[in-house]
Design an enzyme around this catalytic site. Structure first.
Site, PDB file in Angstrom:
ATOM      1  N   GLU A 125       7.662  -8.792  -4.689  1.00 60.83           N
ATOM      2  CA  GLU A 125       7.694  -8.656  -6.143  1.00 60.83           C
ATOM      3  C   GLU A 125       7.527  -9.997  -6.834  1.00 60.83           C
ATOM      4  OE1 GLU A 125      11.374  -6.476  -6.752  1.00 60.83           O
ATOM      5  OE2 GLU A 125      10.410  -4.630  -6.057  1.00 60.83           O
ATOM      6  N   GLU A 177       2.389  -0.937   1.596  1.00 64.83           N
ATOM      7  CA  GLU A 177       1.212  -0.297   2.192  1.00 64.83           C
ATOM      8  C   GLU A 177      -0.035  -1.135   1.968  1.00 64.83           C
ATOM      9  OE1 GLU A 177       3.478   0.963   0.214  1.00 64.83           O
ATOM     10  OE2 GLU A 177       3.726   3.125   0.442  1.00 64.83           O
ATOM     11  N   CYS A 228       2.848   5.400  -3.072  1.00 62.55           N
ATOM     12  CA  CYS A 228       2.571   5.669  -4.491  1.00 62.55           C
ATOM     13  C   CYS A 228       1.113   6.103  -4.636  1.00 62.55           C
ATOM     14  CB  CYS A 228       2.868   4.433  -5.338  1.00 62.55           C
ATOM     15  SG  CYS A 228       1.642   3.116  -5.160  1.00 62.55           S
ATOM     16  N   CYS A 275       2.747  -3.489  -3.215  1.00 62.47           N
ATOM     17  CA  CYS A 275       3.375  -2.504  -2.331  1.00 62.47           C
ATOM     18  C   CYS A 275       3.191  -2.876  -0.857  1.00 62.47           C
ATOM     19  CB  CYS A 275       2.748  -1.135  -2.540  1.00 62.47           C
ATOM     20  SG  CYS A 275       3.123  -0.385  -4.125  1.00 62.47           S
TER      21      CYS A 275
HETATM   22  N1  THU Z   1       6.731   0.182  -3.450  1.00 60.86           N
HETATM   23  C1  THU Z   1       6.075   0.083  -2.261  1.00 60.86           C
HETATM   24  O1  THU Z   1       6.116  -0.951  -1.594  1.00 60.86           O
HETATM   25  N2  THU Z   1       5.342   1.150  -1.855  1.00 60.86           N
HETATM   26  C2  THU Z   1       5.232   2.332  -2.542  1.00 60.86           C
HETATM   27  O2  THU Z   1       4.465   3.195  -2.153  1.00 60.86           O
HETATM   28  C3  THU Z   1       6.042   2.545  -3.732  1.00 60.86           C
HETATM   29  C4  THU Z   1       6.719   1.347  -4.290  1.00 60.86           C
HETATM   30  C5  THU Z   1       7.505  -0.973  -3.909  1.00 60.86           C
HETATM   31  C6  THU Z   1       6.973  -1.630  -5.149  1.00 60.86           C
HETATM   32  C7  THU Z   1       8.215  -2.276  -5.719  1.00 60.86           C
HETATM   33  O3  THU Z   1       8.379  -3.542  -5.104  1.00 60.86           O
HETATM   34  C8  THU Z   1       9.342  -1.360  -5.259  1.00 60.86           C
HETATM   35  O4  THU Z   1       8.821  -0.577  -4.215  1.00 60.86           O
HETATM   36  C9  THU Z   1       9.899  -0.460  -6.355  1.00 60.86           C
HETATM   37  O5  THU Z   1       8.875   0.221  -6.993  1.00 60.86           O
END
Ligand code: THU
Length: 128
Positions: free
Chosen positions: A44, A55, A86, A53
């Site tokens: 982040e 993935e 997501c 993310c």
């Molecule tokens: N996040 C992921 O790493 N993968 C996903 O498919 C959904 C969300 C992360 C993004 C962010 O750092 C945290 O999860 C909360 O949204």
């Protein structure tokens, strides 16, 4: 590599997540067509919209290592059972898999794993 082993690698890399803002750690591990595997975790930023993310981090690593296609991805969060990709990540997976029907998304459900096709998670997907 079995899907259980792929999940273990997703669990392992989730420990490296940099997620001080959401406190939602995610790890992912991609199985590429070559048989090699690539891990990624979410990271982040204080400028919140820049967060990446797990993935897409794992897929980026596969591409950077010369992979052209991916076959499966395991996703894990210690914060949530069945942590699904997501919408944006589903579309990115679509770009690099041969068919949506032939691509497996593996999530953790308690002590078990569950397997879904990308086709089930991203119906009527967009291709340019
Ligand atoms: N996040 C992921 O790493 N993968 C996903 O498919 C959904 C969300 C992360 C993004 C962010 O750092 C945290 O999860 C909360 O949204």
């Amino acid at each position: 590599m079995t899907y259980e082993e792929l999940m273990q690698k997703a669990i392992e890399v989730s420990k490296n997540s940099y997620s001080p803002y959401s406190k939602f750690a995610v790890g992912a591990c991609v199985l590429a067509e070559s048989g090699a595997v690539y891990q990624g975790c979410n990271f982040e930023n204080g400028s919140i919209g820049l967060s990446i993310c797990a993935e897409r981090n794992a897929i980026g690593s596969a591409i950077a290592n010369g992979e052209k296609r991916i076959k499966a991805i395991a996703i894990y969060s210690p914060n949530q059972d069945k942590c699904f990709p997501c919408g944006a990540c589903r579309q990115v997976i679509h770009e690099f898999c041969e068919t949506d029907e032939g691509f497996d998304v593996i999530v953790k459900d308690g002590d078990n794993i569950k397997v879904y096709t990308l086709a089930a998670l991203l119906p009527e997907s967009f291709t340019l």
